[in-house]
Design a protein around this motif. Structure first.
Motif, short mmCIF file in Angstrom:
data_model
loop_
_atom_site.label_atom_id
_atom_site.label_comp_id
_atom_site.label_asym_id
_atom_site.label_seq_id
_atom_site.Cartn_x
_atom_site.Cartn_y
_atom_site.Cartn_z
N ARG A 113 64.91 15.75 64.86
CA ARG A 113 65.18 14.30 64.75
C ARG A 113 64.34 13.69 63.64
NH1 ARG A 113 65.56 14.31 70.50
NH2 ARG A 113 63.33 13.80 70.64
N THR A 133 65.76 12.05 60.20
CA THR A 133 65.41 10.67 59.85
C THR A 133 64.85 10.62 58.43
OG1 THR A 133 64.93 10.24 62.17
CG2 THR A 133 64.07 8.66 60.57
N ALA A 168 63.64 19.63 69.28
CA ALA A 168 64.52 18.46 69.14
C ALA A 168 63.79 17.32 68.44
CB ALA A 168 65.02 18.03 70.52
N GLY A 169 62.54 17.11 68.82
CA GLY A 169 61.75 16.06 68.18
C GLY A 169 61.56 16.31 66.70
N LEU A 225 72.27 14.06 64.05
CA LEU A 225 71.08 14.83 64.42
C LEU A 225 69.85 13.93 64.57
CD1 LEU A 225 70.05 17.80 64.76
CD2 LEU A 225 69.57 17.80 62.32
N ALA A 226 69.83 12.84 63.82
CA ALA A 226 68.66 11.95 63.88
C ALA A 226 68.51 11.30 65.25
CB ALA A 226 68.77 10.88 62.79
N SER A 227 69.62 11.25 66.00
CA SER A 227 69.50 10.65 67.33
C SER A 227 69.74 11.66 68.44
CB SER A 227 70.46 9.46 67.46
OG SER A 227 71.78 9.91 67.24
N GLU A 228 70.53 12.68 68.16
CA GLU A 228 70.94 13.58 69.24
C GLU A 228 70.98 15.02 68.73
OE1 GLU A 228 74.72 12.44 70.88
OE2 GLU A 228 74.87 14.37 71.93
N VAL A 229 70.12 15.86 69.26
CA VAL A 229 70.05 17.26 68.83
C VAL A 229 70.84 18.12 69.81
CG1 VAL A 229 68.53 19.22 68.40
CG2 VAL A 229 67.81 16.91 67.75
#
Lengths: 351, 351
Positions: free
Chosen positions: A27, A31, A23-24, A192-196
């Protein structure tokens, strides 16, 4: 099990990366995508864009490839509907965005080769890791003057054909970036950049088995390559069928192209596990660059052969294109040799 | 001093070969010349001679080269007037006799390469040590049918040009063998078979210093070769200038051709010292064969380039000739690599 294939000096060894690491990574790549997109819009989009515009386009392609690759490798950990709908869109975007660069790089490669073959002064080589080739070839008219008539005409023909293709690819990419289809992709990446969208159990799940599976797909595919032949220099394999009546004369390249894609997926999955895109295995990098060169030379050779089929060209032009085609096929063979050497190094180290 | 360069397992090591050994060698080679000449006359001399006639011509060239080379290396031990008058005649004979074979071998090499490049079935390779190529190419019309139009036309053009050159070389050789100039050479060689005109002090003189000097001329010439480059496969050096406007585009080949001749002289002087033409240093043989291949590929590449300058050829023909030229230049590069490898082995052993 997975760790045995990884670098024993790896600072994260001993910890087991989980879905949270995935997930990291996603994200961060999302970004990066948004940053590159903003930069791309700010730096203009003319066909002879600035170095910043070229960099932005490259960063965009780079993040798209990484998101797409991670969705593929770690598919079971991601919400199926979401990932299955995003993946073909990312593939479309990646393909559309890469064409302009590919034609520009192909033209540069072929013009540099023509100069080398004409015994002209050596140009600074463009390293695969360096900046992308400028949109226009840097050859001056004085440098062109060193070419024979045949080489000059071949260069002009290739320039005409590949510049036209590149201009079309540029328009297509611009249209794509303005389309509602693209906006839908960009919106999804923004989310996706905030929530995977991981599956309910993914956050704590071990990533290693999926990463190992990606590595095994690579290893299996490499096993199918003719590496013994490739390890004997000057085996003349790559030019076999160079004058074949077969319309698809180089099916021998396909398994290498496939390994190139699998190697990239393996590299990205390592990035996910290590949590750091800067920690690069030099051997993987060497092997990957050899396969990039293999692909580039293969396509450049095909472009030379295709140009030679242009009606009503002069024999001297056709002759120069024949020499150029063979030269690029030898680059193909040379790239296979370099891959074999790099891969062999890697195996010694892994055992 | 000379022995330090020779094989330590050499059965004659410790004895110092003298002028008597040289006389024995020259008598044996002269006898071989006379035998081959008789065989050549008996087996006929038509342009499509039998295998026996081809063998006889080869044995004739072989003995001429050895007599000529020994006269050169051991010049101070031989009567000056006699050897200085014979040497240019042997050079003339050697050159005249070798042309027909060279054109036939060149055509075979180029047609085999065209077939390989067309992805046709692989032919039995002609090894340098095997029988000489047959006078006519063995390609059947069905095999020719596998070629593309361009490859087939290129093959037909080369066949026309090289067969014409070969036929002329055959006539020239026949004329030479019937000339009074040749009969004078043959008479001198007949005398040599029984009586070698050594200088008064030569019979007991040590051959080693002259043999060592021949070896040093070789070693010095090899030092001037770009062996570091040659040892890096796929360095793309041999095709530089492949499209150059320079009418003599490959001056880079000359030092390699020179080393080929010096290696041959060294090999013959070893034969004199060892008193046995069958005792061959495998490394010298490998290195020599690589240089033979270098020369053959260099000349074949030039023939393809020359054929491409034929007026009014089709672009497809010119394209095929361009691919063929580059392919043969790549063979040149590959031969340099093989030489470098063989030479390196030898140096390790000598130290």
């Amino acid at each position: 099990m997975a760790q045995q294939h990884l670098d024993p000096t790896d600072p994260t060894a001993g910890t087991a990366p989980t879905g949270d690491a995935l997930a990291g990574y996603l994200r961060a790549q999302a970004t990066e995508f948004l940053r590159a997109l903003r930069l791309h819009r700010e730096t203009g989009s003319g066909p002879n864009g600035t170095a910043e515009a070229v960099d932005a386009a490259r960063a965009l392609r780079r993040s798209v490839r990484r998101i797409s690759g991670s969705l593929h490798t770690f598919r079971p950990l991601l919400e199926t509907d979401w990932s299955e709908s995003l993946r073909p869109e990312l593939a479309w975007l990646s393909g559309t965005l890469s064409m302009e660069h590919a034609y520009a790089a192909r033209l540069d490669r072929l013009l540099l080769a023509l100069h080398r073959l004409s015994g002209a002064a050596v140009f600074p080589a463009q390293s695969a890791g360096g900046p992308a080739p400028a949109a226009r070839s840097d050859l001056t008219s004085a440098e062109r003057g060193n070419l024979t008539v045949g080489a000059a005409k071949a260069g002009a023909l290739l320039e005409r054909q590949l510049t036209l293709a590149r201009t079309r690819a540029h328009s297509t990419a611009l249209q794509a970036l303005g389309s509602s289809r693209f906006h839908a992709v960009a919106d999804k990446v923004a989310v996706l950049a905030s929530e995977v969208p991981l599956t309910p159990t993914a956050a704590g799940a071990d990533l290693s088995p999926l990463a190992t599976a990606a590595q095994e797909r690579l290893t299996d595919a490499v096993t199918g390559l003719p590496l013994v032949t490739a390890g004997h220099p000057y085996n003349a394999e790559a030019l076999i069928h160079g004058l074949s009546p077969d319309p698809a004369p180089h099916p021998q390249d396909a398994p290498w192209h496939q390994v190139r894609l699998l190697l990239r997926l393996h590299r990205y999955s390592r990035e996910v596990l290590l949590g750091d895109t800067a920690l690069v295995d030099v051997r993987l990098l060497d092997a990957g660059q050899a396969l990039d060169r293999h692909r580039d030379a293969s396509e450049a050779a095909a472009a030379a052969a295709s140009a030679a089929r242009t009606p009503r060209i002069a024999p001297a032009t056709a002759y120069a294109l024949g020499v150029l085609h063979a030269d690029q096929r030898h680059e193909v063979e040379g790239a296979r040799f370099v891959f074999q050497q790099a891969w062999q190094r890697q195996e010694v180290r892994a055992s």
